[in-house]
Design an enzyme around this catalytic site. Structure first.
Site, PDB file in Angstrom:
ATOM      1  N   GLU A  34      -9.038  23.005  -3.970  1.00  6.81           N
ATOM      2  CA  GLU A  34     -10.189  22.139  -4.248  1.00  6.81           C
ATOM      3  C   GLU A  34     -11.244  22.803  -5.127  1.00  6.81           C
ATOM      4  OE1 GLU A  34      -8.673  22.270  -1.325  1.00  6.81           O
ATOM      5  OE2 GLU A  34      -8.159  20.193  -0.846  1.00  6.81           O
TER       6      GLU A  34
ATOM      7  N   HIS B   1     -10.920  13.762   7.858  1.00  5.41           N
ATOM      8  CA  HIS B   1     -10.274  12.926   6.838  1.00  5.41           C
ATOM      9  C   HIS B   1     -10.837  11.507   6.831  1.00  5.41           C
ATOM     10  CE1 HIS B   1      -7.283  16.088   7.456  1.00  5.41           C
ATOM     11  NE2 HIS B   1      -6.650  15.718   6.356  1.00  5.41           N
TER      12      HIS B   1
END
Lengths: 327, 328
Positions: free
Chosen positions: B62, B131
């Protein structure tokens, strides 16, 4: 007593050395001005002196093309002058004046910028240069521009997770990055062996598949040659890494007396001053010491004049803070 | 060109396809965006059509996805980076909060970063606390980033196209609960939805609800029920949070005198607090009732799907909150 060699290789070496000597001297003269500003509290922010590391910065940046990208590090200023940036705009940033590259947002080295010369800035968080350099290199590769993205960092920042993420991706995509680790052995007060379990960073880059070189960072010619090779590799799509073993002669910031360091070690570092060593080598190659004195004197005069120009530039007014947030 | 109903997910795919077609500097990168076509299928077909150099798969990186997008944008490309879940933006905290938001300003305002990060958000499918979040408020609190929060397929397409063409960094929050929602979407590749222009989703007299993303549909559902009780609800969807269209909110509240701010992100220090504070400040004399907020609950989101529904405002809660407001 040394006599001039008729050998062309030596002549070329001397020319290169003279160029590197001049750039090292310019960077040092600029830092001398900044140190003076810090001591007189004209500049009140933090400055991280590059003394001891100017040679390697000059040696790499002079090997880059003017449009190659540069993400410089916090330690010193020679990256910028050697890449061609105007010292007035660098010092304008120190003075927080409109002549600065950030038009008064300064002050300090942290965010000097000059996109026309590929100088794309610096982050305040170390190790952020890895993903950004990968992105710049990707843009160059995608557009077929042939530029490399050079990023400088210390051995401390090389421990960041960004190094691994960007390194694996740079390898996977064949990105033209040149990463230069200035390993001076100290991350502020932490000895690299104590906090990383090794004094050597290059094996990490080698493990990622980078073209890797380890070089004496105090030997400007050796660094310059390594940089030329690294840049050649990168332009060919092989990410390149140079570990320059160097010396931090001064503290982490101006005023840091380095109580955590052994005095003998600092004294030994001073004997490995890159300007001193380059000068000695030039004299061995037959250069006149008066020429070297003159180069240093010219550098001082240039930087003093730049300081005068920068400090007489206008200060921004309070409305400046609202400019430039949005494109 | 004819408008035809397509899903929110497919509208995003069309926006990417059209913009990649239009501008060779636009490229995608993210986990599984290439060969797989995205874990939610949103980039399907694009790898085949544009090739691996314009639809770039990455490892689990990321920092590199967001920071690399910053670098690529500085180098003249227009990256559309994807983090697989909006929550993962926080893995690239330095790259998003600092580099993406501040690089231009820190360097005197002379560099530009035309980049988009696509961030699938929202509670759905039992994927748990890491999430399911809607972290738009985190980024609204960070000057330097534009924020899109589309609620319909048409806006999903039009806002993404605007985001890609914008010279500023944009985070595009796409709600996973909306992916299969269908709506009419223009096939006109030049039809953009401008940033900073909210839309009145339903016209009403008594109470204004400000809602975005998946909360718009919930608000519409509640409004139908309330209509039967003769409570008339106006729904304002700001569509982007940065820039925020306070004018449309203000026009509505001047009419209704009552305001409910509705969002999925958790309540405390959530984006609704900012809107409520602005309303209290700017619309005080027009208000007949306290400004209310209805939002996600202040707890991590559990993985048990049976419990998810308790974590964000449900239609019956919206109905009862509006009912109370209407009594003032």
């Amino acid at each position: 007593m040394t006599t001039m060699s008729p050998d062309a290789g030596l002549t070329k070496q001397r020319e290169t050395l003279l160029r590197l000597y001049r750039e090292t001297a310019r960077g040092r003269a600029l830092e001398d001005v900044v140190n003076q500003l810090a001591q007189t509290r004209t500049f009140r922010g933090f400055f991280h002196p590059g003394r001891g590391q100017e040679g390697l910065q000059a040696a790499v940046c002079t090997a880059l093309n003017v449009d190659d990208y540069l993400l410089y590090a916090h330690r010193g200023l020679t990256y910028l002058t050697a890449k061609g940036m105007d010292p007035v705009s660098i010092l304008g940033d120190f003075h927080g004046r409109l002549a600065g590259s950030t038009r008064g947002l300064g002050a300090g080295t942290v965010h000097c910028v000059d996109p026309a010369r590929g100088i794309m800035g610096q982050g305040g968080t170390l190790g952020s240069c890895f993903p950004l350099s990968a992105g710049l290199a990707l843009a160059s590769k995608t557009k077929g521009e042939g530029k490399v993205a050079a990023a400088f960092f210390g051995e401390g920042a090389s421990a960041r997770g960004t190094f691994l993420e960007s390194g694996v991706t740079a390898k996977a995509w064949g990105l033209p990055v040149v990463w230069i680790c200035e390993n001076n052995g100290w991350a502020v007060s932490a000895r690299v062996q104590d906090v990383q379990g090794t004094a050597d960073i290059a094996p990490r880059a080698a493990a990622l598949g980078f073209h890797t070189q380890v070089v004496d960072g105090q030997d400007v010619l050796a660094v310059h040659e390594a940089a030329i090779e690294a840049i050649r590799q990168a332009r060919g799509g092989v990410p390149a890494f140079i570990e320059a073993k160097t010396e931090r002669i001064e503290g982490h910031f101006t005023g840091d007396m380095q109580p955590y360091r052994d005095r003998d070690e600092v004294a030994a570092a001073k004997t490995r001053d890159p300007l001193l060593l380059a000068g000695q080598r030039l004299v061995e190659l037959g250069e006149d010491t008066a020429v070297l004195d003159d180069i240093r004197e010219q550098a001082r005069a240039e930087m003093n004049a730049a300081d005068e120009a920068a400090r007489t530039s206008p200060l921004p007014d309070g409305t400046r803070i609202h400019e430039g947030v949005w494109a | 060109m004819s408008d035809k109903p397509i899903t929110y997910a497919w509208a995003i795919n069309h926006a990417l396809d059209e913009e990649m077609q239009r501008d060779p500097d636009v490229f995608l990168m993210g986990q599984d965006v290439g060969r797989m076509g995205g874990v939610f299928g949103l980039t399907r077909g694009l790898h085949d059509k544009f090739g691996g150099e314009r639809v770039r798969d990455v490892s689990i990186v990321e920092h590199l996805v967001v920071g690399g997008a910053v670098g690529a944008a500085l180098g003249g490309l227009r990256p559309v980076a994807e983090v697989q879940f909006a929550d993962f933006l926080l893995l690239a905290g330095d790259e998003s909060f600092h580099k993406m938001a501040k690089w231009r300003y820190m360097h005197g305002g002379i560099l530009t970063l035309p980049m988009v990060v696509r961030a699938p958000c929202g509670i759905q499918g039992g994927v748990g606390a890491e999430h399911s979040q809607s972290p738009e408020g985190h980024y609204w609190h960070t000057p330097g980033i534009k924020i899109a929060v589309p609620s319909t397929p048409a806006d999903a397409k039009g806002l993404l196209k605007s985001a890609i063409r914008d010279d500023n960094p944009v985070i595009y929050f796409e709600n996973r609960r909306l992916y299969r929602v269908k709506g009419e979407v223009s096939a006109d590749p030049e039809l953009l939805v401008p940033f900073g222009q909210g839309k009145v989703r339903r016209v009403g007299r008594d109470v204004t609800i400000v809602a975005w993303s998946a909360m718009v549909d919930a608000a519409l559902e509640a409004a139908e029920i309330l209509e039967r009780e003769e409570i008339s609800v106006e729904i304002v969807d700001p569509r982007t949070l940065v820039p925020f269209d306070m004018e449309t909110v203000s026009t509505s509240v001047r009419k209704t005198s009552r305001l409910l701010v509705l969002h999925e992100a958790s309540l405390t220090m959530g984006p609704g607090a900012e809107i409520a504070a602005r309303a209290a400040d700017e619309l005080f004399e027009h208000l007949d009732a306290p400004v209310k907020r209805l939002a996600g609950t202040d707890n991590p989101i559990p993985q048990n799907m049976a419990l998810e529904q308790f974590c964000y405002p449900q239609t019956d809660q919206i109905v009862s909150t509006v009912r109370d407001l209407a009594k003032w």
